[in-house]
Design an enzyme around this catalytic site. Structure first.
Site, mmCIF file in Angstrom:
data_model
loop_
_atom_site.group_PDB
_atom_site.id
_atom_site.type_symbol
_atom_site.label_atom_id
_atom_site.label_comp_id
_atom_site.label_asym_id
_atom_site.label_seq_id
_atom_site.Cartn_x
_atom_site.Cartn_y
_atom_site.Cartn_z
ATOM 1 N N GLU A 91 0.813 -1.234 -0.060
ATOM 2 C CA GLU A 91 -0.072 0.116 -0.038
ATOM 3 C C GLU A 91 0.655 1.291 0.086
ATOM 4 O O GLU A 91 0.219 2.294 -0.443
ATOM 5 C CB GLU A 91 -0.711 -0.208 1.166
ATOM 6 C CG GLU A 91 -1.931 -1.046 1.354
ATOM 7 C CD GLU A 91 -2.771 -0.970 0.055
ATOM 8 O OE1 GLU A 91 -3.362 0.066 -0.241
ATOM 9 O OE2 GLU A 91 -2.991 -1.988 -0.444
ATOM 10 N N SER A 489 -50.537 -24.091 39.306
ATOM 11 C CA SER A 489 -50.633 -24.686 40.592
ATOM 12 C C SER A 489 -49.221 -24.281 41.495
ATOM 13 O O SER A 489 -49.092 -24.352 42.586
ATOM 14 C CB SER A 489 -50.841 -25.992 40.932
ATOM 15 O OG SER A 489 -52.403 -26.202 40.618
#
Length: 621
Positions: A91, A489
């Protein structure tokens, strides 16, 4: 004559001088104009990139990770010279020499473009220029953006050191496959640390910044190798590789996770499940999604792998048993086209692409290749074909009837073809004998009815297992923490606890007899499950036998304000409705709340808040 010639040259010199002054003023004016109101480049000195958050088990093993941008930050001093050299060569080979922009690089790129008549056009942006573009500017292609990029790159060089600029670049750059930064990319493509990378692997990573989406190591393998070799040549010419290393790397094949040459990092982790997803949900709520997905958090979970596996197996076993009792075959609803069944390679590729659960222990996705008179031949994912083939026998399907359109059911199955057709994608499980030897394949399906499981230490509140459904990959909805259901319950102990706290004793006599309650919409007549009435009965028998009528009478005598207050103190509800029917558990809550509430019975009444996390650390510890 001489005076005339001198005057001509003098005029030319004056024109050139004035032109140079005008050009310089023009350039200066342009840079002055675009140099105003630029983003503050000094903020990059304090920039902290978003990084992966990871979750660890109680034993310290990584079990999951979350991120929007998959990034692992690495200080520049920990980046090997080989990796630095790959990116600099690819680069910005004059990175350590220029002051933000590379005049020689710009000229060289222009000359190369002219010489090759546009066949080889390379960008002349330096690493500082790419950095300011990624951090501070947009990616639009315009002269204005390029000028701003040039100005900011020079300013950046005056603010940060070369190594700091390179550190920002190497940790920020996108390198494909949702990998940001070189460390995450090394793990994604090679499942290696930076120090383990070979020259050819470092060069491949260095090749990616220009075309991260177009250099896939499998789909664009030739282009990827060509670009990798270009980077290797640059590394050799720039002194990062010697001749022997360059020649060896240039001839090396491109071996990657994507090509099946290395096991992927994600494959080494357990499949994502309800436990870690619930941690994500809770921490995203507490810290914010941005901090969780990008804060680089280290999360130590209360997760116990053995308990979690047992929880999943137990829940799946019971859900599947219930599903089989219903005797209805639904399957996956996925069918492969006929052209996908022409060869083993074709059906394996098609089957691998299907979206079916793969996190069910002992189950395998499979495709029906052929339906015979009694059995069906199948191809099983991850299991090699053999001479005899793999089959679902007729005696394995006799439990079911096939679900048809309009909610109709087919006849009771007597052969495999009554349930499956060619191309159907199914799940199968191997059946083994007591000696562990394979007997046959058995047809399976994800149950329609779901459930949840939660286990918690009653003294500390540490959640050690959560299973929010049959399969996380089938349904991510967590029925342990997100689904509100009637506790029924199981709520009665809170009614009786309120009674004991209000002066009742286990020997207090209650009348177990019919009762009518005017609800405003009519009369409600609760009943016992046995449809019988037992007359005067001790309170302890009411809870032991789960008597509905005794519970309603007790709640009526206590008052629903007292019952609701007790339930709210236990954390079953935030605000409970004051209706007698709620004494029988008709108001919805979550399993998560119910487990926490019942834990208080076991630990002597200490209020606990369930926790899935022992410790959370940010990136700085």
């Amino acid at each position: 004559m001489l005076r005339f010639i001198v005057s001509i040259f003098g005029g030319i010199f004056s024109v050139m001088t004035n032109g140079a002054i005008v050009a310089a003023l023009g350039v200066g004016a342009v840079f002055y104009m675009y140099g105003r109101d630029l983003p503050n480049h000094e903020q990059l000195a304090q920039y902290v990139p978003p990084t992966i958050s990871r979750i660890y088990s109680a034993e310290g093993r990584i079990i999951d990770e979350f991120s929007q941008e998959r990034r692992l930050f690495t200080p520049i001093e920990d980046v090997p010279e080989l990796v630095k050299g790959a990116f600099i060569s690819a680069e910005d080979k004059n990175f350590y020499e220029h002051a933000g922009f590379d005049a020689r690089g710009i000229v060289a790129a222009a000359v190369e473009a002219v010489q090759t008549r546009g066949a080889r056009v390379r960008g002349a942006s330096t690493i500082p220029q790419q950095g300011v573009k990624n951090f501070l500017l947009s990616s639009d292609r315009s002269a204005e953006r390029k000028i701003k990029e040039l100005i900011l790159s020079v300013r950046l060089e005056d603010t940060l050191s070369k190594d700091k600029i390179l550190e920002l670049y190497l940790n920020e750059i996108f390198l494909g496959q949702n990998s940001y930064g070189v460390t995450a990319a090394a793990q994604t493509y090679f499942n290696k640390t930076l120090s383990e990378l070979t020259p050819q692997e470092a060069a491949y990573l260095g090749a990616l910044p220009q075309r991260p989406g177009n250099l896939h190591p499998v789909r664009q393998k030739d282009e990827a190798i060509a670009r990798r070799n270009f980077v290797l040549r640059e590394m050799f010419e720039n002194g990062y590789l010697d001749r022997a290393a360059y020649d060896a790397a240039r001839e090396a094949p491109l071996l990657t996770v994507q090509g099946g040459d290395y096991e992927g990092f994600r494959q080494q982790l357990p499949p994502r499940d309800y436990f870690t997803d619930e941690i994500r949900r809770q921490l995203s709520r507490d810290f914010g999604e941005g901090q969780f997905f990008g804060g680089g958090l280290t999360v130590r979970a209360t997760f116990d792998p053995k308990m979690q596996n047992e929880a999943a197996r137990a829940l799946r076993r019971q859900l599947e048993a219930y599903d089989r009792e219903q005797g209805v075959w639904r399957g996956t609803g996925i069918t492969l086209p006929a052209e996908a069944l022409t060869s083993e390679e074709a059906w394996r590729a098609a089957l691998a692409a299907t979206d079916v659960p793969r996190d069910i222990d002992g189950w395998f996705p499979a495709v029906v290749l052929e339906v015979g008179e009694s059995a069906a031949r199948i191809g099983v994912e991850g299991v090699a074909e053999d001479e005899d083939g793999h089959f679902i026998p007729a005696n394995d399907v006799t439990w079911a009837r096939k679900a048809l359109e309009d909610d109709r059911l087919g006849p009771q199955a007597s052969r495999a073809g009554d349930l499956v057709e060619r191309g159907d994608v199914v799940h199968v499980r191997p059946i083994v004998n007591d000696a562990g030897e394979f007997v046959r394949w058995s047809l399976r399906q994800v149950p329609e009815v779901q459930g949840a499981f939660m286990a918690m230490d009653v003294n500390t509140g540490r959640v050690i297992a959560i299973q929010g459904g049959f399969s996380y990959q089938h349904s991510v909805f967590n029925r342990a923490t997100q689904a509100t259901r009637q506790p029924g319950s199981s709520f009665k102990p809170f009614v009786y606890a309120a009674a004991l706290d209000s002066g009742f004793s286990p020997a207090t006599i209650l009348i177990d007899a019919p009762i009518e309650v005017d609800t405003g919409d009519g009369l409600w007549r609760p009943r016992n499950a046995s449809n019988r009435f037992y007359g005067p009965t001790p309170l302890r028998t009411g809870i032991e036998q789960s008597r509905n009528l005794m519970t309603v009478r007790l709640a009526e005598e206590l008052g629903m304000d007292a019952v609701a207050s007790y339930a709210e103190r236990f954390g079953v509800y935030d605000r409970m409705g004051r209706f007698l029917a709620n004494s029988l558990g008709s108001e919805e809550t979550t399993l998560y709340r119910m487990v926490a509430a019942f834990a208080m019975f076991a630990n002597g009444g200490q209020r606990l808040e369930p926790t899935l996390v022992d410790r959370v650390q940010d990136r700085w510890g």
